[in-house]
Design a protein around this motif. Structure first.
Motif, PDB file in Angstrom:
ATOM      1  N   UNK A   1      15.576   7.254   1.467  1.00 25.00           N
ATOM      2  CA  UNK A   1      14.200   7.101   1.940  1.00 25.00           C
ATOM      3  C   UNK A   1      13.773   5.639   1.815  1.00 25.00           C
ATOM      4  N   UNK A   2      13.142   5.138   2.874  1.00 27.06           N
ATOM      5  CA  UNK A   2      12.598   3.779   2.810  1.00 27.06           C
ATOM      6  C   UNK A   2      11.527   3.743   1.722  1.00 27.06           C
ATOM      7  N   UNK A   3      11.604   2.752   0.814  1.00 27.78           N
ATOM      8  CA  UNK A   3      10.662   2.723  -0.311  1.00 27.78           C
ATOM      9  C   UNK A   3       9.223   2.542   0.163  1.00 27.78           C
ATOM     10  N   UNK A   4       9.031   2.056   1.400  1.00 27.77           N
ATOM     11  CA  UNK A   4       7.674   1.923   1.938  1.00 27.77           C
ATOM     12  C   UNK A   4       7.088   3.271   2.336  1.00 27.77           C
ATOM     13  N   UNK A   5       7.939   4.300   2.377  1.00 26.13           N
ATOM     14  CA  UNK A   5       7.472   5.644   2.715  1.00 26.13           C
ATOM     15  C   UNK A   5       7.276   6.516   1.478  1.00 26.13           C
ATOM     16  N   UNK A   6       7.528   5.919   0.302  1.00 25.20           N
ATOM     17  CA  UNK A   6       7.373   6.630  -0.970  1.00 25.20           C
ATOM     18  C   UNK A   6       6.163   6.037  -1.690  1.00 25.20           C
ATOM     19  N   UNK A   7       5.393   6.854  -2.371  1.00 28.86           N
ATOM     20  CA  UNK A   7       4.264   6.323  -3.137  1.00 28.86           C
ATOM     21  C   UNK A   7       4.811   5.427  -4.254  1.00 28.86           C
ATOM     22  N   UNK A   8       4.039   4.405  -4.603  1.00 34.74           N
ATOM     23  CA  UNK A   8       4.492   3.477  -5.633  1.00 34.74           C
ATOM     24  C   UNK A   8       4.708   4.177  -6.973  1.00 34.74           C
ATOM     25  N   UNK A   9       3.816   5.112  -7.306  1.00 29.93           N
ATOM     26  CA  UNK A   9       3.944   5.832  -8.579  1.00 29.93           C
ATOM     27  C   UNK A   9       5.226   6.651  -8.606  1.00 29.93           C
TER      28      UNK A   9
ATOM     29  N   UNK B   1       0.840  -1.191   0.000  1.00 27.16           N
ATOM     30  CA  UNK B   1       0.000   0.000   0.000  1.00 27.16           C
ATOM     31  C   UNK B   1       0.881   1.249   0.000  1.00 27.16           C
ATOM     32  N   UNK B   2       0.315   2.317  -0.519  1.00 26.76           N
ATOM     33  CA  UNK B   2       1.007   3.599  -0.448  1.00 26.76           C
ATOM     34  C   UNK B   2       0.890   4.162   0.960  1.00 26.76           C
ATOM     35  N   UNK B   3       1.923   4.861   1.421  1.00 30.18           N
ATOM     36  CA  UNK B   3       1.826   5.491   2.750  1.00 30.18           C
ATOM     37  C   UNK B   3       0.773   6.585   2.747  1.00 30.18           C
ATOM     38  N   UNK B   4       0.216   6.864   3.929  1.00 27.99           N
ATOM     39  CA  UNK B   4      -0.814   7.908   4.051  1.00 27.99           C
ATOM     40  C   UNK B   4      -0.230   9.268   3.677  1.00 27.99           C
ATOM     41  N   UNK B   5       0.987   9.530   4.148  1.00 27.65           N
ATOM     42  CA  UNK B   5       1.689  10.772   3.801  1.00 27.65           C
ATOM     43  C   UNK B   5       3.027  10.406   3.168  1.00 27.65           C
ATOM     44  N   UNK B   6       3.067  10.258   1.832  1.00 28.31           N
ATOM     45  CA  UNK B   6       4.309   9.862   1.158  1.00 28.31           C
ATOM     46  C   UNK B   6       5.421  10.862   1.407  1.00 28.31           C
ATOM     47  N   UNK B   7       6.639  10.330   1.500  1.00 25.90           N
ATOM     48  CA  UNK B   7       7.806  11.183   1.698  1.00 25.90           C
ATOM     49  C   UNK B   7       8.067  12.006   0.444  1.00 25.90           C
ATOM     50  N   UNK B   8       8.601  13.211   0.642  1.00 24.79           N
ATOM     51  CA  UNK B   8       8.922  14.077  -0.491  1.00 24.79           C
ATOM     52  C   UNK B   8      10.196  13.577  -1.168  1.00 24.79           C
ATOM     53  N   UNK B   9      10.293  13.861  -2.451  1.00 25.95           N
ATOM     54  CA  UNK B   9      11.442  13.394  -3.232  1.00 25.95           C
ATOM     55  C   UNK B   9      12.747  13.952  -2.676  1.00 25.95           C
ATOM     56  N   UNK B  10      13.760  13.107  -2.615  1.00 26.40           N
ATOM     57  CA  UNK B  10      15.072  13.513  -2.101  1.00 26.40           C
ATOM     58  C   UNK B  10      15.845  14.249  -3.187  1.00 26.40           C
TER      59      UNK B  10
END
Length: 575
Positions: free
Chosen positions: A395-403, A317-326
């Motif tokens: 960034x942990x990939x689980x904290x980034x949206x899949x898209x 699943x995508x995180x509720x609040x995806x991390x911003x791009x590094x």
């Protein structure tokens, strides 16, 4: 099944309109026998021609209203059913697109195709019938009984015998047929699976002269489906003769006892004619119910299969609040990563730790089943890790949206997958906004420009489904061009050079080195010649890292790597 009807919400006004139209049609059908009774009793018997003409015109008007309502109800119910089917198919497809590979493995591709096509068609057909029959059948049954009672209460005693017989027959037959409908859908799944394997694997089947074996598999799957369908149809086929038998016996009983009632002066000829028509309406309403009993169980089985898909929650699943791009570009880090396939006894990967940096090539090599492809499938989150973490740009990939994660990756799969359309369409699949110059440049780097130029229509040349009109090496080069046109931060090549000759392989790797200079490149390969110049080589054995370093370092420190090299290269080539 009721749960799935939530997709009818956008069409509730149309459904209400259909119910109103069916109600009007049913009322017209119920009123006509009474008018006929009046014509006979007051017009024909008394010879009143003007009364016959007057009531006849009423009957004509009501018939026209009933016909118009019937046509309009058919139109709008068809509109609702097809719209419902369209919306349901779209929802199933959209939901399936969010599945991880784990969900695909669990349900199976063949079953998903059956559920999206055959199962939804079953529900769509039943919905169409329900909007008509589920409203008209109760109205005709209840209204017919009330109207029959108004004509002659004594003669209506016949219904006390007929209706329980009809209901008992429906229940008995349906209870035996219902369990078989789920089996039919599973048999359709199996037939689709065998057919799909037979068509997609036709080259292998013919190469190993296994056409007869596959024909036998199909014959068995087809026979299983046929036998079950025949068994169901035999049970359900008994319903109509039983209904007609009861209908005809009831008609004879009504005419027999009705004649005696007329002879005794208790009812008129017109009343008996009307009573007989009401009896027919009551019987036919039960026949409609019996048809629904045939259709609804199969649709219910289909609905439960579709709900199973829609209720399946993707593991990823995508995180509720995806991390911003590094601000970093493509740094990949594995930290004590372990992964097991569902139901597997042994892990596919155990305690994997390494880092891949921008501007470097990280190669992964190892024996069959060592976990190479599994490892790179974890980076785009095709599967979720069991323990440890994978980081992209810190960034942990689980904290980034899949898209967002996958937009940073140019992925070339082990088995090149192309789509029907043109070569241009297939290369642009990686980047819809790519210019003509970017498409041509990507093809040149991928060493595909030469064979594309030899085609009559060039980049507009037709591509058959699965790329069946080009060779394996050409498919791989087009897949590489598709990844290159994306200009991603991370390139993943999963044994993507295996179908290329050594000369093309060398030219391609030289061109890739210039094109991907600032990106992180991960290559899975079987050939030592493909990986020996990599900045970092990871050697996998039995799901673990057995060595890591440059070619020269591993030749000195890793027995596993040395064995792979010696099995492929001569002493002169190694030197």
């Amino acid at each position: 099944m009721i749960k799935i009807f939530r997709f009818l919400k956008p069409y509730r006004l149309f459904v209400g309109f259909v119910i109103l139209l069916v109600f009007l049609q049913s009322m017209a059908d119920l009123y006509l026998p009474t008018l006929l009774s009046d014509i006979v009793n007051r017009g024909v018997v008394k010879g009143d021609i003007r009364y016959i003409e007057k009531i006849g015109l009423y009957m004509l008007g009501i018939s026209i209203i009933g016909m118009a309502a019937s046509v309009a109800a058919s139109y709008f119910s068809s509109k609702v059913a097809t719209g419902f089917g369209k919306k349901l198919r779209s929802s199933v497809f959209s939901h399936v697109e969010r599945f991880s590979l784990e969900e695909f493995d669990k349900i199976g591709t063949a079953s998903l195709i059956t559920r999206t096509t055959n199962d939804i068609t079953q529900i769509q057909q039943v919905l169409l019938m329900m909007m008509r029959m589920m409203v008209s059948a109760p109205l005709l049954a209840v209204g017919g009984i009330i109207m029959a009672l108004s004509k002659d209460k004594t003669l209506s005693i016949i219904f006390l015998v007929v209706i329980p017989v009809l209901m008992g027959a429906i229940f008995l037959i349906a209870s035996r047929g219902i369990p078989l409908f789920k089996i039919i859908q599973k048999r359709i799944d199996r037939l689709n699976l065998v057919l799909r394997e037979g068509l997609t694997g036709i080259r292998v089947i013919r190469a190993f002269n296994r056409t007869g074996h596959e024909a036998g598999r199909f014959k068995k799957a087809n026979k299983d489906l046929t036998d079950t369908s025949i068994q169901v149809n035999r049970i359900m086929a008994a319903m109509m003769p039983v209904m007609m038998l009861v209908l005809n016996i009831s008609s004879i009983a009504i005419i027999w006892f009705g004649g005696k009632r007329i002879d005794g002066g208790y009812m008129g000829v017109g009343d008996l004619m009307a009573f007989l028509q009401y009896a027919m309406q009551i019987m036919f309403s039960f026949i409609m119910v019996s048809v629904m009993f045939v259709m609804i169980p199969r649709a219910a089985a289909s609905a439960s299969r579709i709900n199973e898909v829609l209720d399946m929650v993707p593991v990823i699943k995508d995180p509720v609040e995806p991390a911003k791009a590094s601000l970093e570009r493509g740094h990949v880090s594995f930290n004590n990563v372990s992964f097991s396939y569902p139901g597997a006894e042994e892990p596919a990967l155990s305690d994997i730790t390494f880092e891949a940096y921008p501007g470097e090539v990280t190669a992964i090599i190892g024996g069959t089943g060592s976990g190479k492809t599994t490892l790179i499938h974890l980076i785009p989150r095709f599967y979720e890790v069991d323990s440890g973490s994978i980081q992209v740009d810190g960034q942990d990939i689980r904290e980034i949206s899949q898209a967002d994660l996958r937009s940073r990756i140019g992925f070339v799969p082990q088995k090149a997958v192309l789509f029907s359309g043109s070569i241009n369409d297939n290369i642009r699949y990686g980047n819809q906004e790519a210019s003509e110059e970017e498409v041509v440049h990507a093809a040149k780097v991928a060493q595909a420009a030469e064979f594309i130029g030899e085609m009559e229509e060039g980049y507009d040349a037709h591509m058959a489904q699965g790329g069946s009109n080009v060779s394996g090496g050409q498919k791989q080069r087009l897949s590489i061009a598709r990844a290159l046109v994306r200009k991603p931060e991370i390139y993943i090549f999963d044994d993507s050079f295996s179908a290329l000759d050594f000369k093309t392989d060398a030219r391609l790797r030289a061109a890739l080195k210039q094109e991907t200079g600032e990106s992180t490149v991960l290559i899975v390969a079987q050939r030592v010649s493909t990986v020996k110049d990599a900045d970092r080589i990871i050697v996998l054995e039995h799901s673990r890292i057995a060595g890591m370093g440059t070619h020269e370092e591993l030749m000195e420190t890793s027995n596993v790597y040395r064995e792979i090299v010696l099995s492929q290269l001569s002493e002169e080539e190694i030197a």
